[in-house]
Design a protein around this motif. Sequence first.
Motif, PDB file in Angstrom:
ATOM      1  N   HIS A  80      82.228  21.990  81.375  1.00 59.97           N
ATOM      2  CA  HIS A  80      82.027  22.908  82.509  1.00 59.97           C
ATOM      3  C   HIS A  80      81.595  22.137  83.760  1.00 59.97           C
ATOM      4  O   HIS A  80      82.014  22.457  84.873  1.00 59.97           O
ATOM      5  N   LEU A  81      80.756  21.129  83.564  1.00 60.66           N
ATOM      6  CA  LEU A  81      80.283  20.324  84.686  1.00 60.66           C
ATOM      7  C   LEU A  81      81.442  19.592  85.354  1.00 60.66           C
ATOM      8  O   LEU A  81      81.532  19.541  86.585  1.00 60.66           O
ATOM      9  N   ASP A  82      82.341  19.046  84.545  1.00 62.57           N
ATOM     10  CA  ASP A  82      83.498  18.366  85.125  1.00 62.57           C
ATOM     11  C   ASP A  82      84.425  19.352  85.820  1.00 62.57           C
ATOM     12  O   ASP A  82      84.995  19.053  86.867  1.00 62.57           O
ATOM     13  N   LYS A  83      84.542  20.535  85.259  1.00 58.83           N
ATOM     14  CA  LYS A  83      85.378  21.559  85.885  1.00 58.83           C
ATOM     15  C   LYS A  83      84.807  21.967  87.245  1.00 58.83           C
ATOM     16  O   LYS A  83      85.543  22.205  88.197  1.00 58.83           O
ATOM     17  N   ALA A  84      83.484  22.036  87.346  1.00 59.84           N
ATOM     18  CA  ALA A  84      82.829  22.440  88.594  1.00 59.84           C
ATOM     19  C   ALA A  84      82.810  21.328  89.637  1.00 59.84           C
ATOM     20  O   ALA A  84      82.989  21.586  90.827  1.00 59.84           O
ATOM     21  N   PHE A  85      82.601  20.080  89.205  1.00 57.54           N
ATOM     22  CA  PHE A  85      82.409  18.985  90.160  1.00 57.54           C
ATOM     23  C   PHE A  85      83.537  17.959  90.164  1.00 57.54           C
ATOM     24  O   PHE A  85      83.601  17.137  91.072  1.00 57.54           O
ATOM     25  N   GLY A  86      84.389  17.958  89.152  1.00 60.05           N
ATOM     26  CA  GLY A  86      85.491  17.003  89.102  1.00 60.05           C
ATOM     27  C   GLY A  86      85.048  15.556  89.125  1.00 60.05           C
ATOM     28  O   GLY A  86      85.733  14.689  89.665  1.00 60.05           O
ATOM     29  N   PHE A  87      83.905  15.275  88.501  1.00 65.23           N
ATOM     30  CA  PHE A  87      83.345  13.924  88.604  1.00 65.23           C
ATOM     31  C   PHE A  87      84.106  12.888  87.784  1.00 65.23           C
ATOM     32  O   PHE A  87      84.104  11.711  88.122  1.00 65.23           O
ATOM     33  N   MET A  88      84.770  13.310  86.705  1.00 64.71           N
ATOM     34  CA  MET A  88      85.445  12.321  85.860  1.00 64.71           C
ATOM     35  C   MET A  88      86.647  11.689  86.551  1.00 64.71           C
ATOM     36  O   MET A  88      87.002  10.550  86.262  1.00 64.71           O
ATOM     37  N   SER A  89      87.275  12.408  87.458  1.00 60.46           N
ATOM     38  CA  SER A  89      88.422  11.846  88.175  1.00 60.46           C
ATOM     39  C   SER A  89      88.031  11.348  89.562  1.00 60.46           C
ATOM     40  O   SER A  89      88.891  10.902  90.320  1.00 60.46           O
ATOM     41  N   GLY A 110      81.044  10.439  91.161  1.00 58.05           N
ATOM     42  CA  GLY A 110      81.437  11.427  92.157  1.00 58.05           C
ATOM     43  C   GLY A 110      80.233  11.787  93.006  1.00 58.05           C
ATOM     44  O   GLY A 110      79.539  10.920  93.521  1.00 58.05           O
ATOM     45  N   ASP A 111      79.950  13.081  93.120  1.00 58.82           N
ATOM     46  CA  ASP A 111      78.793  13.552  93.887  1.00 58.82           C
ATOM     47  C   ASP A 111      77.546  13.715  93.035  1.00 58.82           C
ATOM     48  O   ASP A 111      76.516  14.169  93.518  1.00 58.82           O
ATOM     49  N   ALA A 186      69.552  13.885  82.495  1.00 56.62           N
ATOM     50  CA  ALA A 186      69.648  14.964  83.476  1.00 56.62           C
ATOM     51  C   ALA A 186      70.696  14.598  84.511  1.00 56.62           C
ATOM     52  O   ALA A 186      70.893  13.421  84.831  1.00 56.62           O
ATOM     53  N   VAL A 187      71.363  15.621  85.034  1.00 50.42           N
ATOM     54  CA  VAL A 187      72.380  15.424  86.063  1.00 50.42           C
ATOM     55  C   VAL A 187      71.975  16.217  87.291  1.00 50.42           C
ATOM     56  O   VAL A 187      71.646  17.410  87.191  1.00 50.42           O
ATOM     57  N   TYR A 188      72.001  15.543  88.442  1.00 52.01           N
ATOM     58  CA  TYR A 188      71.659  16.180  89.707  1.00 52.01           C
ATOM     59  C   TYR A 188      72.893  16.212  90.585  1.00 52.01           C
ATOM     60  O   TYR A 188      73.633  15.226  90.668  1.00 52.01           O
ATOM     61  N   GLY A 189      73.104  17.353  91.238  1.00 51.14           N
ATOM     62  CA  GLY A 189      74.247  17.513  92.121  1.00 51.14           C
ATOM     63  C   GLY A 189      73.824  18.096  93.446  1.00 51.14           C
ATOM     64  O   GLY A 189      72.662  18.503  93.615  1.00 51.14           O
ATOM     65  N   PRO A 190      74.753  18.156  94.405  1.00 49.55           N
ATOM     66  CA  PRO A 190      74.429  18.752  95.707  1.00 49.55           C
ATOM     67  C   PRO A 190      73.877  20.169  95.523  1.00 49.55           C
ATOM     68  O   PRO A 190      74.468  20.982  94.806  1.00 49.55           O
TER      69      PRO A 190
END
Length: 202
Positions: A80-89, A110-111, A186-190
């Motif tokens: 879900h996190l990758d779907k929301a932020f697209g960090f893997m690509s 990514g971000d 833990a993962v922090y995002g904008p």
Amino acid sequence: MPCLQHVASAGESYLNFMGNEFGHPEWIDFPRDDTYDPSTGAFVPGNGGSMEKCRRRWDLCDAEFLRYKFLAAFDRAMCHLDKAFGFMSAPHQWVSRKDEGDKVVVVERGDLVMVFNFHPTTSYTDYRVGCNNAGAYKLVLSSDEEVFGGWRNLSKETDGDHVSFGGDHDRRPNSFLVYAPSRTCAVYGPADWADPEADRKP
């Protein structure tokens, strides 16, 4: 924690059986026939082409008395996190900290900023982590959530905004302070993109 570390350092994909062996309660044995060792000529018995030990036990995560359900929930949350932020690509990937003493690893993907505390007993309050982007960050994923079998010492429900401040730290132009409980990631995002309700249920 190893699951998220694989995601943080992988290329552009993730296989949930790489490293954590999800759904393998026993050893792995792929189908093989009887053969002979070419160097010694010794007989090597096969398993009759059996698939019994090379299958995934997806039913294990449905058993309430086992902890596999927590692994399955965390896997789902990472997807879900990758779907929301697209960090893997995302092209941006940076390891800003690998501290052997603190047992802390900080990775930007990514971000997102991912903080791993592998220390078995020490938790860190106001631990400074470097980041590329300025602005407010919010906790978007914590392995310490109850839905993942954690103690909720670090939870989206109680964690506020982390406003970054300028100044070089770990070769990064900005940084912010976090709480890093022992044996958690833990993962922090904008903050503008964070969804406080995401992945709260199994």
